[in-house]
Design a protein around this motif. Structure first.
Motif, mmCIF file in Angstrom:
data_model
loop_
_atom_site.group_PDB
_atom_site.id
_atom_site.type_symbol
_atom_site.label_atom_id
_atom_site.label_comp_id
_atom_site.label_asym_id
_atom_site.label_seq_id
_atom_site.Cartn_x
_atom_site.Cartn_y
_atom_site.Cartn_z
ATOM 1 N N LYS A 9 24.464 35.692 47.503
ATOM 2 C CA LYS A 9 23.496 36.901 47.072
ATOM 3 C C LYS A 9 23.446 38.140 48.111
ATOM 4 C CE LYS A 9 20.395 33.723 44.537
ATOM 5 N NZ LYS A 9 19.297 32.932 44.545
ATOM 6 N N LEU B 75 14.961 44.910 43.084
ATOM 7 C CA LEU B 75 14.141 43.611 42.468
ATOM 8 C C LEU B 75 15.194 42.121 43.406
ATOM 9 C CD1 LEU B 75 13.630 42.027 39.036
ATOM 10 C CD2 LEU B 75 14.258 40.609 41.019
ATOM 11 N N HIS C 106 6.570 30.932 41.512
ATOM 12 C CA HIS C 106 8.037 31.294 41.713
ATOM 13 C C HIS C 106 8.205 30.831 43.177
ATOM 14 C CE1 HIS C 106 11.785 33.896 40.833
ATOM 15 N NE2 HIS C 106 12.091 32.493 40.928
ATOM 16 N N ARG D 180 22.742 42.206 47.313
ATOM 17 C CA ARG D 180 21.335 42.252 47.070
ATOM 18 C C ARG D 180 20.950 43.292 48.493
ATOM 19 N NH1 ARG D 180 18.097 37.161 45.018
ATOM 20 N NH2 ARG D 180 19.394 36.912 43.110
ATOM 21 N N GLN E 90 13.228 28.625 46.100
ATOM 22 C CA GLN E 90 14.100 28.406 44.799
ATOM 23 C C GLN E 90 15.064 29.702 44.835
ATOM 24 O OE1 GLN E 90 12.503 28.618 40.943
ATOM 25 N NE2 GLN E 90 14.604 28.908 39.894
#
Ligand code: CS2
Length: 495
Positions: free
Chosen positions: A378, A296, A366, A382, A370
């Motif tokens: 991150k 995700l 979304h 990720r 952002q």
């Protein structure tokens, strides 16, 4: 102006709006939550709301560590707010009552510490985002020169950081012989429980080695995997929800139907029966966490950098471009899935299918901007963890490399049309400086950014199998732009 949502007008809301099913006056505080953002209010607070009728001991005292915005919005509403669950099929509204009080930490340090040290508080949970842990993202260890760490070590009674608050509260409990609360991190960090424990232990040790040992031996920090997509609330959301309610909610939260919470069952002081609200308790969260962070969040970050550069405002807009959807599907299937080791019975194909649908949800706006925030914090969990696993197998990483390259292009702070990008990142200034050094050369830009050890560690910058594909992808992004790069790239990989 319609009235504000509050206890006094709950009964007047339209019957389609779901209300708390318990008597809020009977609820006592069992949880202190640090970081009362939209994610917490659409995730954990809902799981709490679901169990308060059966067990009212778990109300939430929620703290903002910085801004008074949530306090200002929720206090006039008695802590109540609306949860809007949106899909292409419509919107369901529900008022959540689990937050009993909101505390703005910088203005009420003592109040917050007092409730954290109260024996009735048995869990302190956190959503303070990746950067709130004062750690070095590449190694997961405490950043001992972080200004908040330096400050909190010098002023332990007046903490600023989340770890500083937790340690001061634990110290007070220890002196008063009150057992430590469980520290429940709900942020998207790798092995988040282990990471917070490592950070807390080292932080405590720096002030007093005996306290460090106490934290290491006595404080339980279960890991969790949290999942729900919660975009920032827009004015349009506020307007629509006000119309539906007939009263004003200054800060509703908007989310999707999907929600998941996987938690390690290590709560020495007890816990709510969150399983009755759909949470899964397991012995080891790691496989679920890898699945979620890599599939995700890894896809999300890739989509956000490439999508932003291509001029797409939201994830759904980006996914509506078939080349981008194709790229993400391939990234997940070809490069991420082989690195996952799921327990028997986990259905990764169904998970990925659902993810594509979730990213496409047209009812959630979304913004790519952002998600693009805080990339320095991150990227390691990720994309780069996946990269390392792939390289260990000597397997290709071209799609992962394209995601990393898009981040590099993004943090230069100038978009493809020459307009400025508002890069929000604790390392923004340092990244921008390096980009300026590169003077517009993709090759030099890649070299400058590989040298940021806090992100890439010591290994990746020296591995041709990583630097080669990233530099090649970055050169393409510069010469062709993100849209064409993705379009041609998926074609070339397919043919
Ligand atoms: C997103 C996450 O903003 C971001 O970085 O990738 O907030 C994502 O929406 C959540 O982790 C979903 O559970």
């Amino acid at each position: 102006m319609p009235k504000r949502l509050s206890e006094t007008n709950l009964a007047d809301l339209p019957s389609a709006v779901a209300l708390p099913s318990y008597d809020r006056r009977e609820v006592t505080t069992g949880i202190v939550h640090l970081g009362v953002g939209a994610f917490h209010r659409a995730h954990q607070a809902v799981y709490v709301d679901d169990i308060l009728a059966q067990d009212p001991r778990w109300g939430i005292a929620a703290a903002s560590l910085r801004s008074p915005d949530t306090y200002d919005a929720l206090v006039p509403q008695d802590g109540l707010y609306t949860l809007s669950v949106r899909s292409g099929e419509g919107e369901a509204l529900r008022v959540i009552g689990a937050i009993q009080r909101v505390i703005v930490a910088p203005q009420a340090v003592e109040d917050l510490l007092r409730v954290m040290a109260d024996p009735k508080t048995r869990i302190v949970s956190l959503t303070v985002t990746e950067k709130g842990y004062c750690h070095d993202p590449a190694t997961g260890t405490l950043n001992e020169s972080h200004p908040d760490v330096v400050h909190d070590l010098q002023n332990p009674h007046l903490p600023r950081s989340a770890p500083g608050f937790i340690l001061e509260a634990l110290r007070r409990r220890r002196v008063a012989r009150i057992a430590p609360f469980t520290v429940l991190t709900c942020d998207n960090l790798p092995s988040n429980g282990r990471t917070v424990k490592r950070v807390l232990t080292r932080f405590a040790e720096l002030s007093d080695p005996a306290f460090g040992r106490f934290v290491a031996d006595e404080v339980s920090c279960p890991s969790t995997m949290v999942d729900r997509i919660v975009p920032a609330t827009s004015d349009e959301d506020r307007r629509r929800i006000r119309e539906a309610l007939g009263v004003t909610d200054a800060w509703p939260v908007v989310t999707e139907r999907f929600t998941q919470w996987v938690i390690e069952d290590r709560f020495p002081q007890g816990r709510p029966a969150w399983e009755s609200a759909g949470a899964e308790f397991v012995a080891d969260v790691e496989p679920y966490e890898h699945m979620k962070l890599r599939l995700l969040n890894g896809s999300h970050s890739t989509l956000s950098y490439l999508g932003y550069l291509a001029g797409y405002e939201t994830v759904a807009d980006t996914m509506a471009d078939p080349a981008f959807e194709g790229l993400i599907a391939e990234l997940m299937d070809e490069e991420v899935t082989p690195t996952l080791h799921m327990p028997a019975g986990a259905d990764l194909r169904a998970y990925k299918r659902a993810l594509i649908e979730r990213f496409r949800n047209p009812a959630l706006r979304h913004r790519t901007w952002q998600i693009a925030m805080d990339g320095s914090q991150k990227l390691p969990q990720r994309l780069l963890g996946t990269v390392r696993d792939r390289l260990r197998e000597d397997a290709p990483i071209d799609r992962l490399a394209l995601g990393v390259a898009a981040w590099m292009r993004y943090v230069t702070g100038i978009d493809e049309k020459g307009a400025p990008i508002d890069v929000r990142d604790p390392m923004a200034a340092c990244l921008r400086e390096r980009a300026d050094q590169a003077g517009g050369s993709p090759e030099r830009l890649a070299r400058e950014l590989f040298a940021v050890r806090d992100i890439f560690g010591d290994d990746l910058p020296n591995d041709e199998r990583f630097t080669g594909p990233v530099s090649a992808a970055l050169a393409k992004l510069y010469s062709k732009g993100a849209k064409r790069t993705v379009a041609e790239w998926t074609q070339s990989v397919r043919s």
